[in-house]
Scaffold this motif. Structure first.
Motif, PDB file in Angstrom:
ATOM      1  N   TYR A 175      39.325 -40.589  39.516  1.00  0.00           N
ATOM      2  CA  TYR A 175      39.684 -41.998  39.370  1.00  0.00           C
ATOM      3  C   TYR A 175      38.474 -42.821  38.966  1.00  0.00           C
ATOM      4  O   TYR A 175      37.325 -42.430  39.152  1.00  0.00           O
ATOM      5  CB  TYR A 175      40.276 -42.547  40.678  1.00  0.00           C
ATOM      6  CG  TYR A 175      39.358 -42.405  41.870  1.00  0.00           C
ATOM      7  CD1 TYR A 175      38.385 -43.355  42.152  1.00  0.00           C
ATOM      8  CD2 TYR A 175      39.452 -41.294  42.719  1.00  0.00           C
ATOM      9  CE1 TYR A 175      37.531 -43.210  43.228  1.00  0.00           C
ATOM     10  CE2 TYR A 175      38.615 -41.143  43.804  1.00  0.00           C
ATOM     11  CZ  TYR A 175      37.654 -42.105  44.052  1.00  0.00           C
ATOM     12  OH  TYR A 175      36.801 -41.954  45.116  1.00  0.00           O
ATOM     13  N   PHE A 176      38.761 -44.004  38.400  1.00  0.00           N
ATOM     14  CA  PHE A 176      37.745 -44.989  38.062  1.00  0.00           C
ATOM     15  C   PHE A 176      38.047 -46.269  38.830  1.00  0.00           C
ATOM     16  O   PHE A 176      39.205 -46.717  38.845  1.00  0.00           O
ATOM     17  CB  PHE A 176      37.743 -45.304  36.564  1.00  0.00           C
ATOM     18  CG  PHE A 176      37.552 -44.107  35.678  1.00  0.00           C
ATOM     19  CD1 PHE A 176      36.327 -43.465  35.615  1.00  0.00           C
ATOM     20  CD2 PHE A 176      38.594 -43.628  34.903  1.00  0.00           C
ATOM     21  CE1 PHE A 176      36.140 -42.361  34.787  1.00  0.00           C
ATOM     22  CE2 PHE A 176      38.422 -42.529  34.072  1.00  0.00           C
ATOM     23  CZ  PHE A 176      37.191 -41.896  34.016  1.00  0.00           C
ATOM     24  N   VAL A 177      37.037 -46.854  39.437  1.00  0.00           N
ATOM     25  CA  VAL A 177      37.178 -48.165  40.070  1.00  0.00           C
ATOM     26  C   VAL A 177      36.706 -49.212  39.064  1.00  0.00           C
ATOM     27  O   VAL A 177      35.556 -49.199  38.631  1.00  0.00           O
ATOM     28  CB  VAL A 177      36.364 -48.253  41.374  1.00  0.00           C
ATOM     29  CG1 VAL A 177      36.430 -49.668  41.955  1.00  0.00           C
ATOM     30  CG2 VAL A 177      36.872 -47.245  42.387  1.00  0.00           C
ATOM     31  N   ASN A 178      37.606 -50.090  38.681  1.00  0.00           N
ATOM     32  CA  ASN A 178      37.348 -51.095  37.643  1.00  0.00           C
ATOM     33  C   ASN A 178      37.720 -52.464  38.209  1.00  0.00           C
ATOM     34  O   ASN A 178      38.902 -52.750  38.417  1.00  0.00           O
ATOM     35  CB  ASN A 178      38.176 -50.767  36.399  1.00  0.00           C
ATOM     36  CG  ASN A 178      37.981 -51.764  35.267  1.00  0.00           C
ATOM     37  OD1 ASN A 178      37.347 -52.811  35.434  1.00  0.00           O
ATOM     38  ND2 ASN A 178      38.548 -51.461  34.114  1.00  0.00           N
ATOM     39  N   GLN A 179      36.736 -53.308  38.420  1.00  0.00           N
ATOM     40  CA  GLN A 179      36.981 -54.594  39.060  1.00  0.00           C
ATOM     41  C   GLN A 179      37.732 -55.583  38.185  1.00  0.00           C
ATOM     42  O   GLN A 179      38.137 -56.648  38.658  1.00  0.00           O
ATOM     43  CB  GLN A 179      35.668 -55.213  39.527  1.00  0.00           C
ATOM     44  CG  GLN A 179      35.038 -54.491  40.719  1.00  0.00           C
ATOM     45  CD  GLN A 179      35.945 -54.478  41.934  1.00  0.00           C
ATOM     46  OE1 GLN A 179      36.784 -53.585  42.083  1.00  0.00           O
ATOM     47  NE2 GLN A 179      35.792 -55.469  42.807  1.00  0.00           N
ATOM     48  N   ASP A 180      37.944 -55.263  36.924  1.00  0.00           N
ATOM     49  CA  ASP A 180      38.772 -56.123  36.075  1.00  0.00           C
ATOM     50  C   ASP A 180      40.251 -55.781  36.166  1.00  0.00           C
ATOM     51  O   ASP A 180      41.084 -56.451  35.548  1.00  0.00           O
ATOM     52  CB  ASP A 180      38.303 -56.047  34.618  1.00  0.00           C
ATOM     53  CG  ASP A 180      37.038 -56.857  34.381  1.00  0.00           C
ATOM     54  OD1 ASP A 180      36.997 -58.019  34.806  1.00  0.00           O
ATOM     55  OD2 ASP A 180      36.084 -56.319  33.781  1.00  0.00           O
ATOM     56  N   MET A 181      40.607 -54.746  36.914  1.00  0.00           N
ATOM     57  CA  MET A 181      42.008 -54.476  37.217  1.00  0.00           C
ATOM     58  C   MET A 181      42.514 -55.489  38.236  1.00  0.00           C
ATOM     59  O   MET A 181      41.744 -55.998  39.063  1.00  0.00           O
ATOM     60  CB  MET A 181      42.175 -53.068  37.771  1.00  0.00           C
ATOM     61  CG  MET A 181      41.914 -51.955  36.772  1.00  0.00           C
ATOM     62  SD  MET A 181      43.289 -51.724  35.624  1.00  0.00           S
ATOM     63  CE  MET A 181      44.586 -51.147  36.720  1.00  0.00           C
ATOM     64  N   ALA A 182      43.810 -55.788  38.194  1.00  0.00           N
ATOM     65  CA  ALA A 182      44.399 -56.776  39.096  1.00  0.00           C
ATOM     66  C   ALA A 182      44.494 -56.236  40.518  1.00  0.00           C
ATOM     67  O   ALA A 182      44.688 -55.033  40.731  1.00  0.00           O
ATOM     68  CB  ALA A 182      45.786 -57.169  38.603  1.00  0.00           C
ATOM     69  N   SER A 183      44.357 -57.142  41.490  1.00  0.00           N
ATOM     70  CA  SER A 183      44.584 -56.791  42.891  1.00  0.00           C
ATOM     71  C   SER A 183      46.079 -56.747  43.180  1.00  0.00           C
ATOM     72  O   SER A 183      46.902 -57.198  42.373  1.00  0.00           O
ATOM     73  CB  SER A 183      43.904 -57.817  43.804  1.00  0.00           C
ATOM     74  OG  SER A 183      42.497 -57.797  43.612  1.00  0.00           O
ATOM     75  N   ILE A 184      46.436 -56.206  44.344  1.00  0.00           N
ATOM     76  CA  ILE A 184      47.838 -56.053  44.709  1.00  0.00           C
ATOM     77  C   ILE A 184      48.441 -57.422  45.018  1.00  0.00           C
ATOM     78  O   ILE A 184      48.103 -58.062  46.024  1.00  0.00           O
ATOM     79  CB  ILE A 184      47.994 -55.118  45.914  1.00  0.00           C
ATOM     80  CG1 ILE A 184      47.473 -53.722  45.570  1.00  0.00           C
ATOM     81  CG2 ILE A 184      49.457 -55.032  46.356  1.00  0.00           C
ATOM     82  CD1 ILE A 184      47.480 -52.749  46.725  1.00  0.00           C
ATOM     83  N   THR A 185      49.289 -57.872  44.146  1.00  0.00           N
ATOM     84  CA  THR A 185      50.017 -59.125  44.320  1.00  0.00           C
ATOM     85  C   THR A 185      51.254 -59.066  43.430  1.00  0.00           C
ATOM     86  O   THR A 185      51.398 -58.136  42.622  1.00  0.00           O
ATOM     87  CB  THR A 185      49.140 -60.340  43.966  1.00  0.00           C
ATOM     88  OG1 THR A 185      49.826 -61.546  44.323  1.00  0.00           O
ATOM     89  CG2 THR A 185      48.815 -60.381  42.489  1.00  0.00           C
ATOM     90  N   ASN A 186      52.143 -60.019  43.561  1.00  0.00           N
ATOM     91  CA  ASN A 186      53.417 -59.941  42.852  1.00  0.00           C
ATOM     92  C   ASN A 186      53.208 -59.898  41.336  1.00  0.00           C
ATOM     93  O   ASN A 186      52.398 -60.625  40.769  1.00  0.00           O
ATOM     94  CB  ASN A 186      54.331 -61.109  43.229  1.00  0.00           C
ATOM     95  CG  ASN A 186      53.746 -62.453  42.895  1.00  0.00           C
ATOM     96  OD1 ASN A 186      52.656 -62.795  43.352  1.00  0.00           O
ATOM     97  ND2 ASN A 186      54.453 -63.232  42.104  1.00  0.00           N
ATOM     98  N   SER A 187      53.927 -59.002  40.694  1.00  0.00           N
ATOM     99  CA  SER A 187      53.972 -58.809  39.235  1.00  0.00           C
ATOM    100  C   SER A 187      52.668 -58.299  38.635  1.00  0.00           C
ATOM    101  O   SER A 187      52.517 -58.284  37.413  1.00  0.00           O
ATOM    102  CB  SER A 187      54.381 -60.108  38.525  1.00  0.00           C
ATOM    103  OG  SER A 187      55.656 -60.534  38.955  1.00  0.00           O
ATOM    104  N   ALA A 188      51.714 -57.881  39.455  1.00  0.00           N
ATOM    105  CA  ALA A 188      50.433 -57.403  38.936  1.00  0.00           C
ATOM    106  C   ALA A 188      50.516 -55.926  38.575  1.00  0.00           C
ATOM    107  O   ALA A 188      51.140 -55.135  39.275  1.00  0.00           O
ATOM    108  CB  ALA A 188      49.334 -57.628  39.967  1.00  0.00           C
ATOM    109  N   LYS A 189      49.859 -55.564  37.474  1.00  0.00           N
ATOM    110  CA  LYS A 189      49.726 -54.160  37.083  1.00  0.00           C
ATOM    111  C   LYS A 189      48.474 -53.630  37.782  1.00  0.00           C
ATOM    112  O   LYS A 189      47.355 -53.842  37.324  1.00  0.00           O
ATOM    113  CB  LYS A 189      49.629 -54.027  35.570  1.00  0.00           C
ATOM    114  CG  LYS A 189      50.884 -54.517  34.847  1.00  0.00           C
ATOM    115  CD  LYS A 189      50.701 -54.514  33.333  1.00  0.00           C
ATOM    116  CE  LYS A 189      51.935 -55.064  32.643  1.00  0.00           C
ATOM    117  NZ  LYS A 189      51.760 -55.115  31.165  1.00  0.00           N
ATOM    118  N   THR A 190      48.669 -52.946  38.893  1.00  0.00           N
ATOM    119  CA  THR A 190      47.558 -52.638  39.792  1.00  0.00           C
ATOM    120  C   THR A 190      46.954 -51.261  39.608  1.00  0.00           C
ATOM    121  O   THR A 190      45.796 -51.035  39.947  1.00  0.00           O
ATOM    122  CB  THR A 190      48.018 -52.780  41.248  1.00  0.00           C
ATOM    123  OG1 THR A 190      49.214 -52.001  41.425  1.00  0.00           O
ATOM    124  CG2 THR A 190      48.319 -54.228  41.587  1.00  0.00           C
TER     125      THR A 190
END
Length: 249
Positions: A175-190
Motif C-alpha cells: 500500500y501507499f499512504v498518500n495525504q492527498d487522498m480524501a478522509s473517511i466522510t460522506n461521498s468521499a473516495k477514500t
C-alpha cells in the motif's frame, strides 16, 4: 513539451480462433483511440534572498533553496496526480479510477468492502509489482484496526512484511499512504486499488532553476525560481485497472 499522443486500444472482447486445416482465418480489425499528454508548467514561486546571506553564510544557501523549491513543486504535483480533474491540469489517479465498491457507511469501512473492492478489479490487473492500495493516513489507521473474524485467531487485515525490506501489506498487497487522498466522510473516495503501472506520468525535460540577479538589484537581492513540466493520465483498456471505494452519501 509538445502534445504527446499516446495510442489506446480496447481489444478485450476479442479472442483468437481454432482453425481446421486449409481454412482461412477470420479478419477482425483493431480500433485504436488515443489520449494526449500535455506538458503543464509548474513553478516553485519566487524566493528573494539578500546578497549578504549568500555571501556570508557558511552553508550552501542556493542548494537549500533549490531543495525546498523542488519540494514545493512536489507537493502541488502530488495533489494534481492524485485528484486533478484533467482540466488545465493532469488527470489524477482518483478521478480516473472506476467505481469498485460503495461503502454502507459514510463514516466507516468494513473488511468485506475492502474484499469487494479487491475483487472488483479484473484479475488481469491484480498481479504484478505495482499492484497496491492507496489511502491517506487516517484511513490507514482505521484499516489497521480491522480484523478478519473468520480467519484463524481473528487475524488483522494489516500484516507486516515477512522479511527485511519487504513491504507491509493489506490483504496480501502493498500500500501507499498518500495525504492527498480524501478522509473517511460522506461521498468521499477514500481507498483505491489496482495496477498503478497503468497510471503514466509524463516528465518533460529537467528542472530549470533561474537565478535572477539584476531584477532586484536596487535592493541588493537575488531571486530564485524553479520550473518543471508534467502531465499524468491512466491508460485504460476498458475494464478499469484501478478502482475506488466511495463512502455512502
Amino acid at each position: 513539451g509538445n502534445d504527446l499522443p499516446w495510442p489506446t486500444v480496447d481489444d478485450t472482447a476479442q479472442t483468437g480462433e481454432l482453425l481446421a486445416e486449409n481454412t482461412a482465418a477470420a479478419q477482425v480489425g483493431i480500433t485504436f483511440g488515443q489520449i494526449v499528454f500535455k506538458a503543464y508548467k509548474y513553478s516553485s514561486k519566487e524566493v528573494l534572498v539578500p546578497t549578504e546571506l549568500l555571501e556570508d553564510s557558511d552553508v550552501d544557501v542556493e542548494a537549500i533553496i533549490a531543495d525546498l523549491q523542488g519540494e514545493r513543486i512536489g507537493r502541488i504535483l502530488n495533489t494534481h496526480l492524485t485528484t486533478g480533474d484533467n482540466t488545465g491540469k493532469p488527470q489524477g489517479v482518483v478521478p480516473a479510477s472506476g467505481l469498485g465498491k460503495t461503502a454502507a457507511s459514510a463514516t466507516a469501512i468494513v473488511v468485506g468492502e475492502l474484499l469487494d473492492l479487491f475483487h472488483s478489479v479484473d484479475p488481469a490487473y491484480r498481479s504484478g509489482p505495482q499492484v497496491a492500495w492507496m489511502f491517506n493516513d487516517s484511513t490507514f489507521a482505521a484499516i489497521r484496526k480491522l480484523t478478519l473474524a473468520d480467519w484463524a485467531g481473528a487475524q488483522a487485515v494489516w500484516q507486516p512484511g515477512l522479511a527485511a525490506g519487504e513491504p507491509d501489506r493489506i490483504l496480501g498487497k502493498p500500500y501507499f499512504v498518500n495525504q492527498d487522498m480524501a478522509s473517511i466522510t460522506n461521498s468521499a473516495k477514500t481507498v483505491i486499488f489496482g495496477d498503478f503501472s497503468k497510471y503514466k506520468v509524463r516528465d518533460v525535460a529537467g528542472f530549470r532553476l533561474n537565478r535572477l540577479v539584476e531584477r532586484y538589484g536596487e535592493k541588493d537581492q537575488v531571486s530564485f525560481i524553479l520550473f518543471k513540466r508534467y502531465d499524468g493520465r491512466t491508460l485504460d483498456a476498458g475494464t478499469d485497472p484501478i478502482k475506488h471505494l466511495i463512502q455512502l452519501a
